[in-house]
Scaffold this active site. Structure first.
Site, short mmCIF file in Angstrom:
data_model
loop_
_atom_site.label_atom_id
_atom_site.label_comp_id
_atom_site.label_asym_id
_atom_site.label_seq_id
_atom_site.Cartn_x
_atom_site.Cartn_y
_atom_site.Cartn_z
N HIS A 1 -1.51 1.22 8.18
CA HIS A 1 -2.92 1.34 7.76
C HIS A 1 -3.68 0.02 7.88
O HIS A 1 -4.73 -0.14 7.29
CB HIS A 1 -3.00 1.87 6.32
CG HIS A 1 -2.28 3.17 6.14
ND1 HIS A 1 -1.01 3.24 5.59
CD2 HIS A 1 -2.63 4.44 6.45
CE1 HIS A 1 -0.62 4.50 5.57
NE2 HIS A 1 -1.57 5.26 6.08
N HIS B 1 0.83 -1.20 0.00
CA HIS B 1 0.00 0.00 0.00
C HIS B 1 0.87 1.26 0.00
O HIS B 1 0.89 2.00 -0.98
CB HIS B 1 -0.94 0.00 1.21
CG HIS B 1 -1.75 1.25 1.35
ND1 HIS B 1 -1.84 1.94 2.53
CD2 HIS B 1 -2.48 1.93 0.44
CE1 HIS B 1 -2.62 3.00 2.35
NE2 HIS B 1 -3.01 3.02 1.09
#
Length: 262
Positions: free
Chosen positions: A207, A187
């Site tokens: 995250h 990511h």
């Protein structure tokens, strides 16, 4: 009847965009984002400079171009053409160095130092023996050649062979229940942590993306869209773990990743 001059300016810009895109492919950049951006920049620059050239020529319009032409009209047409051509040259001078920088950045992401025969070592530079990687153990490993640790770091996991996805064994590079993946989240390239032994998953602390280390590194939850790049490994004659090649994909964020995944 000849087409209006604006058509010629746009045609020159479009042709330069095609050449730029072809040059990018030839350099092996493979990024649709970059090619599209440069193509639009070239076309827009050509159109803008064409308009500027018309302004210098006295604001000639397409309707005026259809009137009988004299020496002054031909001179104005030449100024417009030179304006568009000049824009293409300026845009090329700006975009080619950008292409080269992007290509170098992409190559750095691909070349993490892992190659066939390079031993896996821990953060102290100690080679890892296959016998040390027992079920439930987890190591952070690096290539012995001292490549950039931020890009090359990998997770080495030991598990019961039957718990590892069958395709991992079939593809090779997972000896005796040992698998390895890039440690960088796909990511935003945060180093992964928070390994959960019972489920065989690892969580990104930034995250909360969740990856299945027993199932090909697939994404189970969170914002990540790509599985973790896999590092094929084997065992040398001395019992040390070695790489059988590089990572299966670009590590970290996939922004520069080619659309076709090649």
């Amino acid at each position: 009847m000849r087409p209006p001059m604006s058509t010629w300016v746009w045609s020159v810009g479009a042709a330069l965009a095609v050449v730029a895109a072809g040059s990018a492919a030839g350099l092996g950049l493979g990024s649709a984002h970059v090619v599209a951006w440069v193509a639009m920049a070239l076309v827009a620059s050509g159109a803008a400079m064409g308009s500027w050239g018309r302004a210098l020529a006295g604001g000639q319009t397409d309707r005026e171009q259809r009137q009988p032409r004299g020496p002054g009209s031909e001179r104005r047409r030449m100024l417009v053409w030179l304006g568009g051509a000049g824009a293409g040259v300026v845009a090329a001078l700006i975009s080619v160095p950008a292409f080269l920088r992007v290509g170098a950045a992409t190559e750095r992401l691909r070349d993490t130092g892992w190659r066939e025969g390079i031993r896996l070592v821990d953060d102290q530079g100690r080679p890892i023996l296959a016998g040390e990687v027992v079920p439930g153990s987890l190591f952070t490993v690096f290539p012995e050649d001292g490549s950039d640790p931020a890009q090359s770091q990998a997770i080495l996991l030991g598990a019961e062979p039957e718990r590892i996805l069958a395709s991992e064994h079939e593809a090779g590079g997972a000896p005796d229940g040992i698998v390895a993946y890039s440690k960088l989240c796909t990511h935003m390239a945060c180093p992964l942590g928070l390994y959960q032994e019972q489920s065989g998953t690892v969580v990104c602390p930034c995250h909360q993306a969740v990856f299945d280390l027993l199932g090909g590194g697939e994404v189970l939850a969170g914002p990540a869209k790509r599985p973790l790049p896999r590092l094929p490994i084997g065992v040398d004659r001395d019992g040390h773990l070695v790489a059988l090649g590089g990572f299966s994909d670009v590590v970290g964020t996939g922004y520069w990743r080619p659309v076709n995944g090649s």
